[in-house]
Write an enzyme that holds these catalytic residues in place. Sequence first.
Site, PDB file in Angstrom:
ATOM      1  N   THR A  32       0.848  -1.195   0.000  1.00 47.04           N
ATOM      2  CA  THR A  32       0.000   0.000   0.000  1.00 47.04           C
ATOM      3  C   THR A  32       0.882   1.243   0.000  1.00 47.04           C
ATOM      4  O   THR A  32       1.938   1.262   0.648  1.00 47.04           O
ATOM      5  CB  THR A  32      -0.909  -0.019   1.246  1.00 47.04           C
ATOM      6  N   GLY A  33       0.420   2.286  -0.692  1.00 45.67           N
ATOM      7  CA  GLY A  33       1.176   3.537  -0.747  1.00 45.67           C
ATOM      8  C   GLY A  33       1.517   3.884  -2.184  1.00 45.67           C
ATOM      9  O   GLY A  33       1.210   3.118  -3.107  1.00 45.67           O
ATOM     10  N   ALA A  89       7.863   1.541   2.233  1.00 44.35           N
ATOM     11  CA  ALA A  89       8.193   1.722   3.649  1.00 44.35           C
ATOM     12  C   ALA A  89       8.339   3.208   3.916  1.00 44.35           C
ATOM     13  O   ALA A  89       8.543   4.002   2.989  1.00 44.35           O
ATOM     14  CB  ALA A  89       9.487   0.996   3.996  1.00 44.35           C
ATOM     15  N   ASP A  90       8.215   3.564   5.168  1.00 43.96           N
ATOM     16  CA  ASP A  90       8.404   4.964   5.548  1.00 43.96           C
ATOM     17  C   ASP A  90       9.853   5.229   5.941  1.00 43.96           C
ATOM     18  O   ASP A  90      10.375   6.297   5.671  1.00 43.96           O
ATOM     19  CB  ASP A  90       7.439   5.317   6.681  1.00 43.96           C
ATOM     20  N   LYS A 101       6.757   1.287   9.094  1.00 46.18           N
ATOM     21  CA  LYS A 101       5.693   1.306   8.097  1.00 46.18           C
ATOM     22  C   LYS A 101       4.398   1.781   8.757  1.00 46.18           C
ATOM     23  O   LYS A 101       4.277   1.782   9.971  1.00 46.18           O
ATOM     24  CB  LYS A 101       5.485  -0.089   7.489  1.00 46.18           C
ATOM     25  N   GLY A 102       3.446   2.181   7.903  1.00 48.16           N
ATOM     26  CA  GLY A 102       2.118   2.492   8.428  1.00 48.16           C
ATOM     27  C   GLY A 102       1.691   3.936   8.331  1.00 48.16           C
ATOM     28  O   GLY A 102       0.583   4.270   8.739  1.00 48.16           O
ATOM     29  N   GLY A 104       0.753   5.151   5.796  1.00 47.09           N
ATOM     30  CA  GLY A 104      -0.412   5.014   4.919  1.00 47.09           C
ATOM     31  C   GLY A 104      -1.588   4.323   5.603  1.00 47.09           C
ATOM     32  O   GLY A 104      -2.648   4.156   5.005  1.00 47.09           O
ATOM     33  N   GLU A 110      -0.421  -5.123   6.132  1.00 42.56           N
ATOM     34  CA  GLU A 110       0.920  -5.188   5.529  1.00 42.56           C
ATOM     35  C   GLU A 110       1.801  -6.181   6.280  1.00 42.56           C
ATOM     36  O   GLU A 110       2.549  -6.951   5.666  1.00 42.56           O
ATOM     37  CB  GLU A 110       1.570  -3.802   5.548  1.00 42.56           C
TER      38      GLU A 110
HETATM   39  C1  A5P Z   1       1.343   2.114   4.208  1.00 41.09           C
HETATM   40  O1  A5P Z   1       0.647   1.816   5.353  1.00 41.09           O
HETATM   41  C2  A5P Z   1       2.794   2.338   4.486  1.00 41.09           C
HETATM   42  O2  A5P Z   1       3.392   1.348   5.240  1.00 41.09           O
HETATM   43  C3  A5P Z   1       3.527   2.563   3.174  1.00 41.09           C
HETATM   44  O3  A5P Z   1       4.224   1.419   2.787  1.00 41.09           O
HETATM   45  C4  A5P Z   1       4.404   3.695   3.348  1.00 41.09           C
HETATM   46  O4  A5P Z   1       3.667   4.776   3.867  1.00 41.09           O
HETATM   47  C5  A5P Z   1       5.127   4.099   2.074  1.00 41.09           C
HETATM   48  O5  A5P Z   1       4.337   4.896   1.267  1.00 41.09           O
HETATM   49  P1  A5P Z   1       4.905   5.608  -0.005  1.00 41.09           P
HETATM   50  O6  A5P Z   1       5.329   4.549  -0.952  1.00 41.09           O
HETATM   51  O7  A5P Z   1       3.731   6.409  -0.526  1.00 41.09           O
HETATM   52  O8  A5P Z   1       6.027   6.485   0.425  1.00 41.09           O
END
Ligand code: A5P
Length: 231
Positions: A32-33, A89-90, A101-102, A104, A110
């Site tokens: 996700t993201g 990932a963040d 992560k998270g 999003g 996830e």
């Molecule tokens: C979603 O819940 C997150 O773990 C995403 O993997 C994370 O926010 C990465 O998002 P972007 O790819 O948009 O940077």
Amino acid sequence: MSGATAQDDAKRAAADYAASMVEDGTIIGLGTGSTAAHFIDALIERARLGLSILCIPTSERSAERAREGGLALTDFAAHPVIDLAVDGADEIARGTLDLIKGLGGALLREKIVAAAARRFVVIADASKLVDRLGARTPVPVEIDPFGWQTTRDRLARLGATPALRGGETTPTRTDGGNLILDCAFGPIADPAALAARLSATLGVVEHGLFPAMTHLALVADATGVHRHEAG
Ligand code: A5P
């Protein structure tokens, strides 16, 4: 080229690299993201050219994107083991590949998908690589809505500064109907130890620390996609 465009190009490059690793006839976890969205789009393209895969998405929005693009979805009842899960990932810790992560909001699904995967590959642009997790990103913690204030207080006693995502008037709900507390800890010396303490906290459903789960990180910058194997 603007910074935002260069960053998005890097996300797409990492996503395309991961999509090229996908083999016919496999079960694929969809993250996700924005970076994972590029991965889904790349799989849609490959599926149009004949690739046959079944996908388990980590969020309703990734499921919708995949479905609209014609990807076939499955679930854990039919396929309890995923061959390859790919997600963004963040923050990614250099060397260990531990993650935050998270941001999003999809961290629970996830983590369930990553844990069920034979191989978990993280895709990102280079801004996500850090020397130490937590210096700039809070740890998202998914909590049960019941008595959430008491869970917040327990997390504060662990040293965090918890903020309810969305605010008290319009709190953000996860796909599972839970709340998220973004917990700023500052630089995290021992992610596995903190992960264990968060997991043991009453009211916590799951947290966004992913220690020792990543097999490979594909991190892209203007010079290309760089492979980081777990050490
Ligand atoms: C979603 O819940 C997150 O773990 C995403 O993997 C994370 O926010 C990465 O998002 P972007 O790819 O948009 O940077």
